[in-house]
Scaffold this motif. Structure first.
Motif, PDB file in Angstrom:
ATOM      1  N   LEU A  29      26.845 -46.446 -84.641  1.00 23.94           N
ATOM      2  CA  LEU A  29      26.130 -47.685 -84.333  1.00 23.94           C
ATOM      3  C   LEU A  29      24.980 -47.460 -83.354  1.00 23.94           C
ATOM      4  O   LEU A  29      23.956 -48.113 -83.443  1.00 23.94           O
ATOM      5  N   ILE A  30      25.147 -46.520 -82.429  1.00 22.65           N
ATOM      6  CA  ILE A  30      24.052 -46.244 -81.493  1.00 22.65           C
ATOM      7  C   ILE A  30      22.843 -45.716 -82.272  1.00 22.65           C
ATOM      8  O   ILE A  30      21.706 -46.103 -82.027  1.00 22.65           O
ATOM      9  N   LEU A  67      35.562 -50.260 -89.657  1.00 24.55           N
ATOM     10  CA  LEU A  67      35.079 -50.690 -88.336  1.00 24.55           C
ATOM     11  C   LEU A  67      33.561 -50.578 -88.256  1.00 24.55           C
ATOM     12  O   LEU A  67      32.878 -51.464 -87.733  1.00 24.55           O
ATOM     13  N   ILE A  68      33.024 -49.482 -88.798  1.00 23.64           N
ATOM     14  CA  ILE A  68      31.579 -49.249 -88.723  1.00 23.64           C
ATOM     15  C   ILE A  68      30.832 -50.292 -89.554  1.00 23.64           C
ATOM     16  O   ILE A  68      29.858 -50.895 -89.087  1.00 23.64           O
ATOM     17  N   THR A  69      31.318 -50.530 -90.779  1.00 30.77           N
ATOM     18  CA  THR A  69      30.657 -51.507 -91.648  1.00 30.77           C
ATOM     19  C   THR A  69      30.712 -52.901 -91.020  1.00 30.77           C
ATOM     20  O   THR A  69      29.704 -53.611 -90.973  1.00 30.77           O
ATOM     21  N   ARG A 105      30.347 -51.675 -99.348  1.00 26.77           N
ATOM     22  CA  ARG A 105      31.449 -52.400 -98.724  1.00 26.77           C
ATOM     23  C   ARG A 105      32.162 -51.585 -97.660  1.00 26.77           C
ATOM     24  O   ARG A 105      32.462 -52.060 -96.595  1.00 26.77           O
ATOM     25  N   GLU A 106      32.407 -50.385 -97.977  1.00 22.43           N
ATOM     26  CA  GLU A 106      33.133 -49.583 -96.999  1.00 22.43           C
ATOM     27  C   GLU A 106      32.686 -48.134 -97.048  1.00 22.43           C
ATOM     28  O   GLU A 106      32.621 -47.539 -98.123  1.00 22.43           O
ATOM     29  N   GLU A 107      32.386 -47.590 -95.893  1.00 21.19           N
ATOM     30  CA  GLU A 107      31.882 -46.236 -95.868  1.00 21.19           C
ATOM     31  C   GLU A 107      33.001 -45.226 -95.861  1.00 21.19           C
ATOM     32  O   GLU A 107      34.053 -45.453 -95.278  1.00 21.19           O
TER      33      GLU A 107
END
Lengths: 416, 124
Positions: A29-30, A67-69, A105-107
């Motif tokens: 995310l950073i 969590l990331i998505t 949708r999901e990585e």
């Protein structure tokens, strides 16, 4: 409300996943947001959603990806809501989202940004305490309160330390990347030093909260494992992991049931953790095969020699001395010379050891007086030994260590 | 792109006898040439002796009171500055390292507020 029969994901399990995946999620995310604070907030929000959904929906196949998505979607929503003031971030995020080739949708296992994050946290423009706090906060997922407790500082102090470090990264523009090859040795040394410091802080016999401090050891080992996974070709990284595992293997025997320190010579070796020793040994061999010895590899090798001996008497002290000689060639410090002298005493006798110890300028170090006290005791110089123990006790702040030294001194034969 | 102030801290008094000033200036010029080549050059210069400084302090209302001398009397003072711009902090630290190597002086690196050119009106 219908409850699915299968899942049964407890909040403890969710907390464990979160702790495990915090570094990965925040680091991605950073990069996407270009801002540490925004990234942390987004991941925190994703965690809140997880706490709400996972108990009924069950764990997603890739919790980190989920969590990331989720964090990224939340961040996009938020940036859109907040409008043009943060246009720059929104643009960056949307641009990144377009270029990302992961399924929408999901990585799956995403590119690992944790390496960038650890080098940013340990940038030399930040002081060591700030490097340690940031690394534990961002990569370890520890709360500021937990870090404060572990380092025995007030929570407000630790919070301020973390905020100042983040602000400095933002204001100076410390880059978010793995350093160039020319800078790598120096920059990697800082990362290794931070992880080692976290471990030794947890390993030190001070009077802090034992449980939390054991956590620090575990956290340091976890960080070292991540780093070893991400930088498999750096022998010092492998060496550090080996050193931590081999040291940690003896943890249960370093203190007795009453919390008193136990010397290496007196530790019940059958209680050493054989699994950790085996792993540490394998890593030492793997790193030394690369023929680029460094201080962590050599210290790990010294610990491997100790782990090899079934009894203290069976220790291959010549090998230990040879390794200290190698270490001295790389790190010529008096502390290394002191450790070498103690090993020499096991090969050539206490008189030779003492002459080496006496030649060192370490009068301010408790360890120097402890080494002298023990060698003098073995030479039968009781009153000098008592004086050396007294000097060591005077320089020791930690409760268990003082107790230990007092007991050693009081066990000496009486001088009349 | 960020802009940074690189400050060179000089000791008071005349430079040490064994200092080869032309050597220092030559080494500095090499660094400056590289900064220019990298597009990072804004401005650089050495300051005259602190004895030539005049300090303005708050007096009554907004009326300044002039005093003869530097803002603070210390053993080390700002002796020269270099203003550079870069989008790579490590590059700036690298330049600062070389300025230190050329002069042997303590160096402070500090970013200007915000991004962009601090000499221009804010665009955001």
């Amino acid at each position: 409300m219908s409850r699915a029969p299968e899942p049964d994901v407890t909040s403890t399990a969710i907390a464990a996943v979160f702790r495990e995946e915090h570094g990965r999620a925040v680091s991605v995310l950073i990069r996407a947001l270009g801002d540490i604070e925004l990234a942390e907030d987004a991941v925190q929000e994703a965690f809140a959603v997880a706490v709400e959904r996972w108990p009924t929906d069950g764990l997603p196949p890739s919790p980190a990806g989920w969590l990331i998505t989720t964090a990224r979607n939340r961040a996009i929503d938020r940036l859109r809501r907040e409008g043009s003031r943060t246009q720059r971030h929104t643009d960056a995020l949307l641009l990144y989202a377009q270029h990302d080739e992961a399924p929408p949708r999901e990585e799956g296992p995403v590119r690992d940004d944790r390496l960038r994050l650890i080098f940013t946290c340990c940038h030399p423009a930040l002081g060591r305490p700030a490097q340690v706090a940031l690394t534990l906060r961002l990569l370890g997922g520890l709360t500021t309160a937990e870090i404060a407790r572990a380092f025995l500082v007030p929570e407000a102090t630790m919070a301020q330390r973390v905020v100042r470090a983040k602000n400095k990264i933002r204001d100076t523009g410390i880059p978010y990347r793995v350093p160039h090859d020319s800078d790598l040795p120096e920059r990697l040394a800082a990362v290794l030093a931070v992880i080692y410091l976290v471990f030794t802080e947890g390993h030190r016999a001070t009077s802090g909260d034992t449980l939390v401090r054991t956590d620090l050891c575990a956290e340091a080992i976890r960080l070292a494992r991540v780093l070893a996974e991400l930088m498999p070709d750096e022998p010092e990284v492998t060496g550090l992991l080996a050193l931590l595992l081999l040291t940690d293997a003896r943890r249960a025997t370093r203190t007795d049931t009453s919390g008193q320190l136990v010397l290496l010579a007196d530790q019940p070796r059958e209680r050493w953790d054989l699994r950790l020793i085996a792993e540490g040994h394998a890593l030492v061999r793997e790193s030394l095969r690369r023929n680029a010895p460094g201080p962590y590899q050599i210290q790990a090798a010294i610990n491997a020699v100790h782990a090899d001996a079934l009894t203290f008497a069976e220790t291959d002290w010549r090998q230990v001395v040879a390794l200290y000689d190698q270490l001295l060639a790389i790190a010529p410090t008096d502390v290394v010379r002191l450790n070498r002298a103690v090993a020499v005493a096991e090969v050539e006798g206490p008189a030779v050891g003492l002459s080496l110890v006496d030649a060192l300028q370490l009068r301010d170090a408790a360890a120097w007086h402890v080494a002298r006290a023990d060698l003098l005791r073995r030479l039968g110089a009781t009153s000098e030994s008592v004086a050396a123990y007294d000097a060591a006790i005077g320089l020791t702040a930690s409760g268990p260590e003082r107790h230990f030294l007092l007991a050693r001194r009081n066990a000496l034969p009486r001088v009349d | 792109m960020k802009t940074y102030l690189i400050s060179l801290m000089s000791a008071d008094g005349p430079p040490p006898d064994d200092l080869d000033v032309s050597q220092v200036m030559g080494d500095l010029e090499l660094v400056n040439a590289d900064i220019r080549a990298a597009g990072g050059w804004v401005f650089a210069g050495g300051l005259a002796d602190t004895a030539s400084a005049t300090t303005l302090r708050p007096g009554r209302g907004r009326e300044a009171v002039l005093t003869d001398g530097p803002f603070v009397e210390v053993k080390e003072h700002l002796g020269g500055i270099s203003v550079v711009k870069s989008n790579d902090y490590d590059q700036v630290i690298g330049w600062a390292r070389r300025i230190h190597a050329a002069t042997g002086l303590p160096i402070e690196v500090r970013p200007f507020m915000g991004d962009g050119d601090p000499g221009m009106p804010a665009t955001e």
